[in-house]
Design an enzyme around this catalytic site. Sequence first.
Site, PDB file in Angstrom:
ATOM      1  N   ASP A  22       0.266  -7.549   1.388  1.00 41.53           N
ATOM      2  CA  ASP A  22       0.657  -6.153   1.589  1.00 41.53           C
ATOM      3  C   ASP A  22       2.169  -5.995   1.693  1.00 41.53           C
ATOM      4  O   ASP A  22       2.677  -5.300   2.588  1.00 41.53           O
ATOM      5  CB  ASP A  22      -0.024  -5.537   2.816  1.00 41.53           C
ATOM      6  N   SER A  65       4.387   2.984   7.818  1.00 39.80           N
ATOM      7  CA  SER A  65       4.172   1.773   7.034  1.00 39.80           C
ATOM      8  C   SER A  65       5.400   1.436   6.192  1.00 39.80           C
ATOM      9  O   SER A  65       5.962   2.297   5.510  1.00 39.80           O
ATOM     10  CB  SER A  65       2.968   1.942   6.110  1.00 39.80           C
ATOM     11  N   HIS A 113       0.822  -1.210   0.000  1.00 35.84           N
ATOM     12  CA  HIS A 113       0.000   0.000   0.000  1.00 35.84           C
ATOM     13  C   HIS A 113       0.860   1.267   0.000  1.00 35.84           C
ATOM     14  O   HIS A 113       0.356   2.352  -0.294  1.00 35.84           O
ATOM     15  CB  HIS A 113      -0.994  -0.001   1.169  1.00 35.84           C
TER      16      HIS A 113
END
Length: 342
Positions: free
Chosen positions: A111, A194, A80
């Site tokens: 992911d 992230s 992402h």
Amino acid sequence: MWVCSLGLIAGCTAPVPSGEGTVTRRTAQPAAVAQADDLEDAYQRVIRDVLPSVVQIQTGSELGSGVVYDDKGHIVTNAHVVGDARIFRVTTASSREALAATLVYSYPEQDLAVIRLNRVPSGLKPAAFGDSTKVEVGQIVLAMGSPLGLSSSVTQGIVSATGRTVSEPSTGGGTGATIANMVQTSAAINPGNSGGALVNLDGQVIGIPTLAAVDPGLGDSPAPGIGFAIPASMVRTIADQIVRDGRVTDSGRAALGITGRTYVDAEFQPAGVAVVEVRTGGPADKAGIETGDVITGLGDTDITTITSLAEALAEARPGQRTTVTLMRDGGRKTVEVTLGEQ
């Protein structure tokens, strides 16, 4: 936890009468300070060792983090974070200018993604990845990344839980992936963290911070102290395949071979997964599952939504034999199925 217990030793105990074989508050104080100094030294040592391996990744107007995977310029991050982009600007902890990088492969189902620097700068330092099966609740961890664009930031916390199965949202930049065996941590995980590193005090990456829980009572703001990281063992499994083969060849993720949607009953309550499409020759097809069936159970797990089905499959393995309970033409039916691979 360390800070609390050290505080009790240093200032919350009453003085002990002096004499042979006794310990007074005066002699206890330096021991507490020494322990605090040792812990601080451990933090700083880990930061010096690992932070040079954590990078900032820019895709247009979006920012995320990544971890240097090898000395050939491969960087692992979240799918992402890369989104639909194929070219990136990467800033290392020591670089004065951004370095160009390109996408190797993105695997939204887990992911994870790998990008590669177009030019490998001298002194690029790969991170050391630990064995996430040895992670224990209560371990002190540091989260490193670029939260809110603040590069080379470090937060601290503990491992709050292991073995979490978490489903990401499919909106707001999420992939909608359901990921098993995630590490839950109290270290602050904010937008921009992230793809960074969750690190133990041995200087090993034990996970890739991926998302934080949200609190609906606070307008879906991040819930303080509840973040999740993809375990290092899974990161290595996926990244090794991408580096070696340019794609994921063995996901280890179980699948039924259907397209489905959440089915709601007459009272508008979720009551299963309606089968919209069955892949020809797939596990569901071989088991006799048909379009229009409503799946209500997988093994011993009740299935009420497409998310609950994804979570049940995330904890299974390809090749595993199990049962699928379903509704068809007003009746209940159970079939045996051998799960395939996603």
